[in-house]
Design a protein around this motif. Structure first.
Motif, PDB file in Angstrom:
ATOM      1  N   SER A  74       9.074 -14.263 -12.015  1.00 37.52           N
ATOM      2  CA  SER A  74       7.934 -14.279 -11.097  1.00 37.52           C
ATOM      3  C   SER A  74       8.303 -13.650  -9.756  1.00 37.52           C
ATOM      4  CB  SER A  74       7.458 -15.718 -10.897  1.00 37.52           C
ATOM      5  OG  SER A  74       6.452 -15.773  -9.910  1.00 37.52           O
ATOM      6  N   LEU A  75       9.465 -14.007  -9.217  1.00 43.06           N
ATOM      7  CA  LEU A  75       9.911 -13.431  -7.950  1.00 43.06           C
ATOM      8  C   LEU A  75      10.172 -11.934  -8.082  1.00 43.06           C
ATOM      9  CD1 LEU A  75      12.321 -16.241  -6.710  1.00 43.06           C
ATOM     10  CD2 LEU A  75      10.156 -15.564  -5.678  1.00 43.06           C
ATOM     11  N   ARG A  76      10.702 -11.524  -9.229  1.00 40.08           N
ATOM     12  CA  ARG A  76      10.950 -10.094  -9.452  1.00 40.08           C
ATOM     13  C   ARG A  76       9.660  -9.293  -9.372  1.00 40.08           C
ATOM     14  NH1 ARG A  76      10.423  -7.396 -14.195  1.00 40.08           N
ATOM     15  NH2 ARG A  76      11.425  -5.339 -14.334  1.00 40.08           N
ATOM     16  N   ILE A  77       8.617  -9.783 -10.036  1.00 34.64           N
ATOM     17  CA  ILE A  77       7.330  -9.078 -10.012  1.00 34.64           C
ATOM     18  C   ILE A  77       6.724  -9.117  -8.613  1.00 34.64           C
ATOM     19  CG2 ILE A  77       4.984  -9.065 -10.929  1.00 34.64           C
ATOM     20  CD1 ILE A  77       6.108 -10.196 -13.517  1.00 34.64           C
ATOM     21  N   LEU A  78       6.915 -10.238  -7.909  1.00 35.70           N
ATOM     22  CA  LEU A  78       6.379 -10.366  -6.556  1.00 35.70           C
ATOM     23  C   LEU A  78       6.944  -9.281  -5.642  1.00 35.70           C
ATOM     24  CD1 LEU A  78       4.350 -12.442  -5.526  1.00 35.70           C
ATOM     25  CD2 LEU A  78       6.253 -13.725  -4.553  1.00 35.70           C
ATOM     26  N   TYR A  79       8.248  -9.021  -5.760  1.00 35.10           N
ATOM     27  CA  TYR A  79       8.860  -7.979  -4.944  1.00 35.10           C
ATOM     28  C   TYR A  79       8.463  -6.584  -5.431  1.00 35.10           C
ATOM     29  CZ  TYR A  79      11.717 -11.183  -2.211  1.00 35.10           C
ATOM     30  OH  TYR A  79      12.134 -12.159  -1.337  1.00 35.10           O
ATOM     31  N   LEU A  80       8.279  -6.421  -6.742  1.00 36.08           N
ATOM     32  CA  LEU A  80       7.821  -5.129  -7.264  1.00 36.08           C
ATOM     33  C   LEU A  80       6.439  -4.770  -6.721  1.00 36.08           C
ATOM     34  CD1 LEU A  80       8.836  -5.136 -11.057  1.00 36.08           C
ATOM     35  CD2 LEU A  80       9.644  -3.588  -9.279  1.00 36.08           C
ATOM     36  N   MET A  81       5.576  -5.763  -6.581  1.00 37.22           N
ATOM     37  CA  MET A  81       4.221  -5.505  -6.099  1.00 37.22           C
ATOM     38  C   MET A  81       4.209  -5.097  -4.623  1.00 37.22           C
ATOM     39  SD  MET A  81       2.235  -8.649  -7.992  1.00 37.22           S
ATOM     40  CE  MET A  81       0.591  -8.192  -7.447  1.00 37.22           C
ATOM     41  N   ASP A  82       5.272  -5.429  -3.890  1.00 36.80           N
ATOM     42  CA  ASP A  82       5.359  -5.063  -2.475  1.00 36.80           C
ATOM     43  C   ASP A  82       6.061  -3.726  -2.248  1.00 36.80           C
ATOM     44  OD1 ASP A  82       3.948  -7.071  -1.300  1.00 36.80           O
ATOM     45  OD2 ASP A  82       5.664  -8.391  -0.996  1.00 36.80           O
ATOM     46  N   GLU A  83       6.596  -3.139  -3.319  1.00 36.06           N
ATOM     47  CA  GLU A  83       7.322  -1.880  -3.167  1.00 36.06           C
ATOM     48  C   GLU A  83       6.353  -0.718  -2.960  1.00 36.06           C
ATOM     49  OE1 GLU A  83      10.511  -0.913  -3.090  1.00 36.06           O
ATOM     50  OE2 GLU A  83      11.224  -2.977  -3.058  1.00 36.06           O
ATOM     51  N   ILE A  84       6.575   0.042  -1.893  1.00 35.37           N
ATOM     52  CA  ILE A  84       5.782   1.251  -1.649  1.00 35.37           C
ATOM     53  C   ILE A  84       6.771   2.366  -1.326  1.00 35.37           C
ATOM     54  CG2 ILE A  84       4.005   2.334  -0.239  1.00 35.37           C
ATOM     55  CD1 ILE A  84       2.826  -0.411   0.267  1.00 35.37           C
ATOM     56  N   ASN A  85       7.079   3.177  -2.329  1.00 33.85           N
ATOM     57  CA  ASN A  85       8.101   4.213  -2.176  1.00 33.85           C
ATOM     58  C   ASN A  85       7.470   5.601  -2.224  1.00 33.85           C
ATOM     59  OD1 ASN A  85      10.280   2.381  -2.062  1.00 33.85           O
ATOM     60  ND2 ASN A  85      10.280   2.206  -4.298  1.00 33.85           N
ATOM     61  N   ASP A  86       7.492   6.285  -1.086  1.00 36.29           N
ATOM     62  CA  ASP A  86       7.089   7.690  -1.002  1.00 36.29           C
ATOM     63  C   ASP A  86       5.747   7.957  -1.693  1.00 36.29           C
ATOM     64  OD1 ASP A  86       7.245  10.352  -0.325  1.00 36.29           O
ATOM     65  OD2 ASP A  86       8.418  10.900  -2.100  1.00 36.29           O
ATOM     66  N   PRO A  87       4.644   7.372  -1.209  1.00 31.52           N
ATOM     67  CA  PRO A  87       3.342   7.607  -1.850  1.00 31.52           C
ATOM     68  C   PRO A  87       2.904   9.062  -1.738  1.00 31.52           C
ATOM     69  CG  PRO A  87       3.061   6.488   0.260  1.00 31.52           C
ATOM     70  CD  PRO A  87       4.539   6.523  -0.010  1.00 31.52           C
ATOM     71  N   HIS A  88       2.306   9.580  -2.800  1.00 32.03           N
ATOM     72  CA  HIS A  88       1.804  10.956  -2.799  1.00 32.03           C
ATOM     73  C   HIS A  88       0.435  11.060  -2.142  1.00 32.03           C
ATOM     74  CE1 HIS A  88       4.474  11.965  -6.548  1.00 32.03           C
ATOM     75  NE2 HIS A  88       5.171  11.593  -5.500  1.00 32.03           N
ATOM     76  N   LEU A  89      -0.259   9.942  -2.039  1.00 34.87           N
ATOM     77  CA  LEU A  89      -1.620   9.960  -1.498  1.00 34.87           C
ATOM     78  C   LEU A  89      -1.903   8.617  -0.848  1.00 34.87           C
ATOM     79  CD1 LEU A  89      -4.360  11.579  -1.401  1.00 34.87           C
ATOM     80  CD2 LEU A  89      -4.980  10.340  -3.483  1.00 34.87           C
ATOM     81  N   THR A  90      -2.573   8.635   0.289  1.00 35.10           N
ATOM     82  CA  THR A  90      -2.962   7.407   0.980  1.00 35.10           C
ATOM     83  C   THR A  90      -4.482   7.364   1.115  1.00 35.10           C
ATOM     84  OG1 THR A  90      -0.896   7.313   2.235  1.00 35.10           O
ATOM     85  CG2 THR A  90      -2.747   6.054   3.097  1.00 35.10           C
ATOM     86  N   ILE A  91      -5.063   6.236   0.714  1.00 34.74           N
ATOM     87  CA  ILE A  91      -6.517   6.055   0.782  1.00 34.74           C
ATOM     88  C   ILE A  91      -6.801   4.784   1.567  1.00 34.74           C
ATOM     89  CG2 ILE A  91      -8.649   5.777  -0.543  1.00 34.74           C
ATOM     90  CD1 ILE A  91      -7.192   7.087  -2.906  1.00 34.74           C
TER      91      ILE A  91
ATOM     92  N   MET B  81      -3.497  10.709 -11.697  1.00 35.29           N
ATOM     93  CA  MET B  81      -2.719   9.802 -12.529  1.00 35.29           C
ATOM     94  C   MET B  81      -1.229  10.095 -12.393  1.00 35.29           C
ATOM     95  SD  MET B  81      -3.377  11.417 -16.313  1.00 35.29           S
ATOM     96  CE  MET B  81      -1.907  10.690 -17.030  1.00 35.29           C
ATOM     97  N   GLU B  82      -0.409   9.078 -12.695  1.00 38.27           N
ATOM     98  CA  GLU B  82       1.050   9.165 -12.668  1.00 38.27           C
ATOM     99  C   GLU B  82       1.576   9.589 -11.301  1.00 38.27           C
ATOM    100  OE1 GLU B  82       2.037  11.740 -15.923  1.00 38.27           O
ATOM    101  OE2 GLU B  82       1.872  10.129 -17.400  1.00 38.27           O
ATOM    102  N   SER B  83       0.856   9.202 -10.243  1.00 32.53           N
ATOM    103  CA  SER B  83       1.297   9.474  -8.879  1.00 32.53           C
ATOM    104  C   SER B  83       1.215   8.181  -8.072  1.00 32.53           C
ATOM    105  CB  SER B  83       0.416  10.545  -8.217  1.00 32.53           C
ATOM    106  OG  SER B  83       0.518  11.773  -8.896  1.00 32.53           O
ATOM    107  N   PRO B  84       2.212   7.897  -7.225  1.00 34.62           N
ATOM    108  CA  PRO B  84       2.136   6.685  -6.395  1.00 34.62           C
ATOM    109  C   PRO B  84       1.012   6.810  -5.366  1.00 34.62           C
ATOM    110  CG  PRO B  84       4.376   7.591  -6.456  1.00 34.62           C
ATOM    111  CD  PRO B  84       3.478   8.624  -7.037  1.00 34.62           C
ATOM    112  N   ILE B  85       0.113   5.856  -5.372  1.00 34.98           N
ATOM    113  CA  ILE B  85      -1.035   5.855  -4.467  1.00 34.98           C
ATOM    114  C   ILE B  85      -0.925   4.643  -3.547  1.00 34.98           C
ATOM    115  CG2 ILE B  85      -3.547   5.934  -4.277  1.00 34.98           C
ATOM    116  CD1 ILE B  85      -2.361   8.271  -5.851  1.00 34.98           C
ATOM    117  N   ARG B  86      -1.005   4.879  -2.247  1.00 32.45           N
ATOM    118  CA  ARG B  86      -1.035   3.769  -1.285  1.00 32.45           C
ATOM    119  C   ARG B  86      -2.482   3.528  -0.871  1.00 32.45           C
ATOM    120  NH1 ARG B  86       2.606   4.419   3.845  1.00 32.45           N
ATOM    121  NH2 ARG B  86       1.361   6.323   4.009  1.00 32.45           N
TER     122      ARG B  86
END
Length: 229
Positions: free
Chosen positions: A80-97, A146-151
């Motif tokens: 549970s803690l592992r997923i919690l930290y994964l959900m907070d990870e924002i690494n080099d987003p390709h697009l911000t909305i 798709m397949e791009s990090p979106i913030r």
């Protein structure tokens, strides 16, 4: 999207949602095992007249039923803690909305572009075309590659809102005067539906969210058309 009589979650459309589904199955299996053990003990105690004097007063069994629940809690807490930290990870987003909640619609601003933004209103029932979903379709979809990090930056103009898309594993509050952020990666093309998940007034039920994930070439074509308009 969800369908009638569905018991489980919607199909995952992002890596985080896949992790959440795996964790749900992991925790549910533990709950089933505990429930089966407790039910067996209850039936055994009710249906037999025999008594074991070692069970009535035993240090060993007291140690077991103290240590075992602690071990089970650790087995649930660590993933549970592992997923919690994964959900907070924002690494080099390709697009911000930036998604801004209003009473009772959403507005989107693509901050990487100079002038790309629009309001997204629910399509009234009488204006729906065949194949569209009542209370879920909008006149403008939030289109992402798709397949791009979106913030996604989420806030609100008036009252509390909540930007939630179950297939992507996202649910984040929009608070007036505060900017919250989250990120996702759409792992496949498709149209993903969500709704405001915070009671925000009379028309709370009528401000849906529609995210459309498309290949990068199609997204660039869509963005150029929007900029021309």
């Amino acid at each position: 999207m969800a369908h009638p009589t569905q018991l489980g979650f919607q199909d995952a459309a992002s890596p985080v949602m896949e992790e959440l589904l795996h964790f749900h199955d992991h925790a549910l299996m533990i709950v089933f095992l505990i429930s089966t053990l407790v039910l067996y003990i209850i039936v055994a105690m009710v249906s037999t007249k025999l008594t074991n004097k070692y069970i009535l007063d035993s240090q060993e069994i007291e140690i077991v039923w103290t240590v075992l629940p602690a071990v089970i809690l650790v087995l649930i807490a660590l993933p549970s803690l592992r997923i919690l930290y994964l959900m907070d990870e924002i690494n080099d987003p390709h697009l911000t909305i930036k998604a801004m909640g209003h009473q009772w619609y959403w507005s989107y601003e693509y901050t990487d572009y100079e002038d790309l933004g629009f309001d997204s209103y629910m399509i009234p029932t009488q204006d729906l075309t065949p194949g569209q979903f009542r209370l879920l379709e909008t006149d403008h979809r939030m289109v992402v590659p798709m397949e791009s990090p979106i913030r996604v930056l989420i806030s609100a103009e008036d009252v509390l809102h909540s930007w939630a898309v179950p297939s992507l594993g996202i649910k984040l509050d929009g608070v007036p005067g505060r900017l919250n952020q989250t990120a996702f990666i759409a792992s496949r093309p498709g149209v993903f539906y969500g709704q405001c998940s915070e009671i925000c007034g009379a028309n709370h039920s009528f401000m849906p969210i529609v995210v459309e994930a498309v290949p990068l070439d199609d997204f660039e074509h869509w963005s150029s058309l929007m900029l021309e308009d």
